[in-house]
Enzyme design. Structure first.
Site, mmCIF file in Angstrom:
data_model
loop_
_atom_site.group_PDB
_atom_site.id
_atom_site.type_symbol
_atom_site.label_atom_id
_atom_site.label_comp_id
_atom_site.label_asym_id
_atom_site.label_seq_id
_atom_site.Cartn_x
_atom_site.Cartn_y
_atom_site.Cartn_z
ATOM 1 N N LYS A 121 59.064 -0.837 44.827
ATOM 2 C CA LYS A 121 59.473 -0.373 46.305
ATOM 3 C C LYS A 121 58.950 -1.968 47.126
ATOM 4 C CE LYS A 121 59.116 4.428 46.156
ATOM 5 N NZ LYS A 121 58.186 5.693 46.500
ATOM 6 N N GLY A 122 57.913 -2.208 46.623
ATOM 7 C CA GLY A 122 56.997 -3.068 47.641
ATOM 8 C C GLY A 122 57.782 -4.206 48.083
ATOM 9 N N GLU A 172 59.463 -10.655 44.939
ATOM 10 C CA GLU A 172 58.539 -9.630 44.368
ATOM 11 C C GLU A 172 57.280 -9.661 45.658
ATOM 12 O OE1 GLU A 172 57.195 -7.034 43.734
ATOM 13 O OE2 GLU A 172 56.561 -7.078 41.572
ATOM 14 N N ASP A 173 56.675 -8.407 45.926
ATOM 15 C CA ASP A 173 55.802 -8.361 46.932
ATOM 16 C C ASP A 173 54.495 -9.216 46.666
ATOM 17 O OD1 ASP A 173 55.441 -6.593 45.447
ATOM 18 O OD2 ASP A 173 54.605 -5.180 46.953
ATOM 19 N N ASP A 233 49.566 -9.409 40.647
ATOM 20 C CA ASP A 233 48.236 -9.247 40.622
ATOM 21 C C ASP A 233 48.022 -9.414 39.078
ATOM 22 O OD1 ASP A 233 45.664 -8.118 40.633
ATOM 23 O OD2 ASP A 233 46.340 -6.128 41.155
ATOM 24 N N LYS A 247 47.681 -12.561 44.012
ATOM 25 C CA LYS A 247 46.346 -12.574 43.777
ATOM 26 C C LYS A 247 46.095 -13.144 42.292
ATOM 27 C CE LYS A 247 44.882 -8.137 45.052
ATOM 28 N NZ LYS A 247 44.426 -6.903 44.920
ATOM 29 N N PHE A 256 42.117 -5.240 48.714
ATOM 30 C CA PHE A 256 43.268 -4.592 48.526
ATOM 31 C C PHE A 256 44.204 -4.452 49.841
ATOM 32 C CE2 PHE A 256 46.161 -0.944 47.959
ATOM 33 C CZ PHE A 256 46.216 -0.831 46.611
ATOM 34 N N ARG A 288 53.229 1.185 53.978
ATOM 35 C CA ARG A 288 54.230 0.104 53.694
ATOM 36 C C ARG A 288 54.691 -0.364 55.070
ATOM 37 N NH1 ARG A 288 55.371 0.033 48.336
ATOM 38 N NH2 ARG A 288 55.374 2.206 47.308
HETATM 39 C C1 PRP Z 1 52.774 -3.332 42.752
HETATM 40 C C2 PRP Z 1 53.733 -4.499 43.293
HETATM 41 C C3 PRP Z 1 54.033 -5.167 42.195
HETATM 42 C C4 PRP Z 1 52.931 -4.958 41.162
HETATM 43 C C5 PRP Z 1 52.145 -5.997 40.791
HETATM 44 O O1 PRP Z 1 53.715 -2.311 42.218
HETATM 45 O O2 PRP Z 1 54.593 -3.917 43.942
HETATM 46 O O3 PRP Z 1 55.105 -4.840 41.387
HETATM 47 O O4 PRP Z 1 52.177 -3.800 41.437
HETATM 48 O O5 PRP Z 1 51.127 -5.750 40.230
HETATM 49 P P1 PRP Z 1 50.772 -6.516 38.630
HETATM 50 O O6 PRP Z 1 51.080 -8.017 38.716
HETATM 51 O O7 PRP Z 1 49.343 -6.373 38.336
HETATM 52 O O8 PRP Z 1 51.693 -5.921 37.564
HETATM 53 P P2 PRP Z 1 53.461 -0.893 42.264
HETATM 54 O O9 PRP Z 1 53.763 -0.592 40.662
HETATM 55 O O10 PRP Z 1 52.201 -0.605 42.944
HETATM 56 O O11 PRP Z 1 54.907 -0.256 42.675
HETATM 57 P P3 PRP Z 1 55.644 -0.485 44.319
HETATM 58 O O12 PRP Z 1 56.080 -1.729 44.356
HETATM 59 O O13 PRP Z 1 56.686 0.499 44.583
HETATM 60 O O14 PRP Z 1 54.411 -0.248 45.128
#
Ligand code: PRP
Length: 175
Positions: A42-43, A98-99, A102, A130, A151, A164
């Site tokens: 969703k991000g 992508e948001d 990480d 990040k 965070f 969000r």
């Molecule tokens: C978060 C974010 C990325 C992902 C990045 O998604 O939106 O998609 O984590 O992390 P990574 O590089 O360690 O894989 P999340 O699973 O929290 O879902 P969301 O987008 O619905 O918040």
């Protein structure tokens, strides 16, 4: 929502300026072509909505839903796709939006998945990078801001599905 301890990291004005810069660069790089832009739910929903309105080349829009399940501030490391794209991408120019990157595991999973469908090109645009916790070696093609560990919430990013909707980006204390 006023009870969390939060510090502003990027204001809505800084974000708007940077998104316009990214959109300008993307429009230049893809001049004369048509893009298929894939947002990761969703991000990415707010970043993507802003970005596509500033991109001047024609684009089709689709979404995938990927989640690294876990709650709180730590990801489980296991990526699950719960919604696939609905657009044919064979021979197309693809931009994933992508948001945040990480560990990189979410994007790595999606890229491997999409490459099997033989797009003409595949690039990544990420709002926040990040870099410290990366588990796979991975560079995005377009990066809004590089950030340190900590965070972050707002502009689409959540903590346990909260915050969000903040128009600015904050670092929060999750302890
Ligand atoms: C978060 C974010 C990325 C992902 C990045 O998604 O939106 O998609 O984590 O992390 P990574 O590089 O360690 O894989 P999340 O699973 O929290 O879902 P969301 O987008 O619905 O918040």
């Amino acid at each position: 929502m006023n009870q969390i301890s939060r510090q502003i990291l990027f204001s809505r004005n800084e974000i708007q300026k940077r998104v316009q810069e990214l959109a300008g660069q993307i429009s230049k790089d893809y001049a004369g072509r048509e893009l298929v832009i894939i947002g990761i739910l969703k991000g990415a929903f707010i970043f993507m909505a802003d970005l596509v309105r500033d991109i001047s080349v024609p684009c089709k829009i689709d979404f995938a839903r990927l989640a690294s399940y876990g709650s709180g501030s730590e990801s489980s490391g296991k990526v699950v796709m719960t919604k696939d794209i609905e657009t044919s991408i064979k021979g197309r120019d693809i931009l994933i939006v992508e948001d945040i990157i990480d560990t990189g595991l979410t994007l790595q999973y999606l890229i491997d998945w999409l490459k099997e469908r033989n797009p003409h090109s595949l690039k990544i645009c990420v709002f926040l990078d990040k870099r410290k916790r990366r588990k796979v070696s991975f560079e995005a093609d377009y990066v809004g801001f590089t950030i340190d560990d900590g965070f972050v919430v707002g502009y689409g990013l959540d903590f346990n599905e909260q915050y969000r909707f903040f128009p600015d980006v904050y670092v929060i204390d999750t302890n």
